[in-house]
Enzyme design. Structure first.
Site, PDB file in Angstrom:
ATOM      1  CG  ASP A 111      -0.303   0.114   2.500  1.00 41.99           C
ATOM      2  OD1 ASP A 111       0.930   0.285   2.532  1.00 41.99           O
ATOM      3  OD2 ASP A 111      -0.994   0.054   3.527  1.00 41.99           O
ATOM      4  CG  ASP A 284      -6.041  -5.315   2.009  1.00 42.31           C
ATOM      5  OD1 ASP A 284      -6.667  -4.564   1.233  1.00 42.31           O
ATOM      6  OD2 ASP A 284      -5.686  -4.952   3.149  1.00 42.31           O
ATOM      7  CB  CYS A 322     -11.597 -26.801   9.100  1.00 41.59           C
ATOM      8  SG  CYS A 322     -10.115 -25.880   8.626  1.00 41.59           S
ATOM      9  CB  CYS A 324      -6.560 -25.623   8.376  1.00 45.44           C
ATOM     10  SG  CYS A 324      -6.852 -25.554  10.149  1.00 45.44           S
ATOM     11  CB  CYS A 327      -9.092 -28.339  11.821  1.00 53.47           C
ATOM     12  SG  CYS A 327      -9.799 -26.757  12.358  1.00 53.47           S
ATOM     13  CG  HIS A 353      -9.020 -22.425  11.806  1.00 54.12           C
ATOM     14  ND1 HIS A 353      -9.569 -23.600  11.335  1.00 54.12           N
ATOM     15  CD2 HIS A 353     -10.054 -21.569  11.991  1.00 54.12           C
ATOM     16  CE1 HIS A 353     -10.888 -23.456  11.261  1.00 54.12           C
ATOM     17  NE2 HIS A 353     -11.200 -22.239  11.652  1.00 54.12           N
TER      18      HIS A 353
END
Lengths: 395, 395
Positions: A111, A284, A322, A324, A327, A353
């Protein structure tokens, strides 16, 4: 037109180099304005719509680049303002940019610092030249102008740079919104003129607050200039969700088909689902990582405050649906324990996660657009989220 | 002998089960008492001398089990006292122990809580039965006795349990040291009687402060009973390095050849090098991880305070001779930046580095013993460390 007397004359280069960023448009959803695309950069392709993970200070808090690659994070966002103050441009020039410094091989968007100057408290003055402010770290005075912002982003070596903009609260009077917008336009042209490295893409930021006529004027002005993409700024700064959705829908329609559209700083999963349906390509937001550090998880059954006592008794995964690493490996009761002990492994595991949740939402959205069923997909996900959030409120 | 009237009679079981821990003795160094060995547990073999990484609250601060396996951490130490208070024994009984809770597949040693009762400030009373104290978390009153410590360690399911001991400062009067030692002996026998699961090894702790005669008495008493190993306690609690070295050397000689010897809570790299030469097999210490969280690294050129300004200009590895993931990937200037920004990735990366340093030191020590050159190895490493520490002081 918008060049006040006394300011040095600004021009866009006579011969504009081809954009360093190729945007290849893909499928269009038949029932909405959602669209697929691929951003081709020298550091790899980015499938859109894309969520950009925020790595403010050359780090996604608590995670290594390897963790981010394991999550298949396609692109990071870094903050010019924070990195200007510490470690400063000299370091980045010396080591060869942000990628080398933080060891991140994939694309980075930086940015411009405009939002931080607007939002961070402290001693600052803004005039036509730029913003003058005092560092919160060592009290040094900095002068952030369109040119110094581009200089700093050049030192960072980001793949996509943002033009410095002036942001005002959504609740400002129309005159103030108009003045900030017009200054944003002048600054955008100065940014374009200041760009030296044609390998770095440059996006301009459409301002205009909640005033449709100003948004039209801003998009009309900026899209007349050879920016590589356009962002919608000045949202999520005091506006309601309805206002945000209205302006997002309007602003996207004003932007060209051929270039990527980036909705800055937005947002929650429902915000993303809505904006994708409007045709936004890039997002974002700090929400997934910030909430992780506060102990809140996004799950398929709504938000979970991991610190709540009831979680001490849940030995299954945080989210059984999930996939991930968190998890697949750890229990909710273990995460609860880590947070109760203020152990930093807790926020680290929850960041993995929550980022997985956001990235997976985007993967599913892209698949739904490819399959031409985005409207049904978004409606189902939104109603699921609404259902769980109402259930949580009434629980 | 040491059973006072009024205390219920304690016996060791009539038929003692074979030790759950097999200790296979390996090479002996010809020039010192250093020795190699292998501890065989149901969760895998541990090469000795071994450094045990401290995971106080069912986590090595900031690191996942995968990070620890990548470092080839052979065994963790967890703290019974902290885990008793939070999350408490019921959770461990429910989920099947510490390994399942924190997802750590390799062996774990649990301490007894004796050291924490001795060292943590607060409201506590110690009598023959045990220690009564108030939780620093919720104010609840706990009663930690040899039996409840073993109960908690049984709930944790550790591979090696420690008998509750009474620890006093090294500067205590001989009477106080003797009384604590005698109580430690009675508590050790109560611990042996309280053990129900023959698959969990149990170590006793030799006390006796800095008084050689008491150390002899303590080792003599405890080694008459069927413990699976013996620890040297009551060091690094106010003693000088010379005192510590003298007592370590003495205490190890008093312990049997056939069982592992564990020097608790020690120490710095020079402490480890010295004690290995005395014949110690096992160590634990918070130094590598605690210093990492404070920004101090162990390197081949001495300790480095990563936060010091000079490191901002060093773009090479933290330690050019180190093969850890941190040194292979990141620069010293990046680590400096992370610490200056209070980014938790800094301590995480430094923990990996410092643990690698300790584990590598132990690997090298084992190789030196195998090669019969431990004395030369230790002398070289000690003089290297002394050289760098003096250089740092004079710099």
């Amino acid at each position: 037109m918008l060049y006040p007397l006394g300011l040095r004359r600004l021009e866009t280069p006579d011969s504009v180099p081809a954009s360093p960023l190729r945007f290849v448009r893909g499928a269009r959803d038949p029932g909405s304005r959602a669209r697929r695309g691929t951003l081709l950069t020298s550091r790899g392709a980015i499938e859109t719509p894309v969520f950009m993970t925020v790595g403010t200070r050359a780090t996604v808090t608590g995670l290594t680049p390897d963790d981010l690659l394991a999550l298949d994070v396609p692109i990071l966002l870094a903050n010019t303002y924070h990195l200007l103050l510490r470690p400063g441009p000299e370091l980045f020039r010396r080591v060869g940019g942000l990628h080398a410094f933080m060891r991140w091989p994939r694309p980075v968007l930086t940015d411009s610092g405009g939002y931080q100057i607007f939002s961070l408290p402290g001693d600052r003055t803004i005039n036509e030249s730029g913003a003058r402010f005092r560092s919160y770290i060592d009290g040094r005075i900095y002068h952030l102008t369109p040119e110094t912002s581009i200089d700093m982003q050049a030192a960072l070596g980001s793949d996509i740079m943002m033009a410095l903009d002036e942001c005002v609260p959504s609740t400002s009077q129309e005159d103030a919104v108009r003045a900030a917008m017009e200054r944003t336009h002048r600054w955008a042209l100065r940014s374009l003129a200041a760009r030296k490295n044609p390998a770095q893409a440059l996006f301009a930021i459409v301002q205009g607050g909640l005033v449709p006529a100003l948004r039209r004027q801003s998009a009309g002005f900026l899209t007349d200039h050879p920016f590589d993409g356009f962002a919608i700024g000045g949202l999520a700064v005091g506006d309601t969700r309805a206002e945000r959705e209205e302006i997002t829908g309007l602003a996207v329609e004003l932007l060209p088909e051929a270039t990527p559209r980036y909705l800055m700083g937005v947002g929650t999963p429902p915000d993303l689902l809505y904006a994708i349906g409007c045709g936004v390509d890039m997002f974002d937001c700090v929400i997934p990582t910030h909430l992780a550090w506060q102990g809140t998880a996004f799950t398929s059954t709504g938000r979970v405050r991991v610190t709540r006592g009831a979680n001490a008794a849940v030995d299954g995964a945080l989210d059984a649906r999930c996939a991930c690493a968190t998890c697949r490996t750890f229990s909710r009761s273990y995460l609860h324990h880590l947070f109760k002990c203020s152990e930093p492994l807790g926020p680290r595991l929850l960041s993995v996660h929550n980022l997985h949740y956001y990235l997976e939402l985007m993967r599913q959205a892209r698949a739904a657009i490819d399959a031409g069923v985005y409207v049904r997909f978004a409606r189902e996900r939104l109603s699921e989220i609404d259902h769980h959030e109402h259930a949580a409120v009434s629980a």
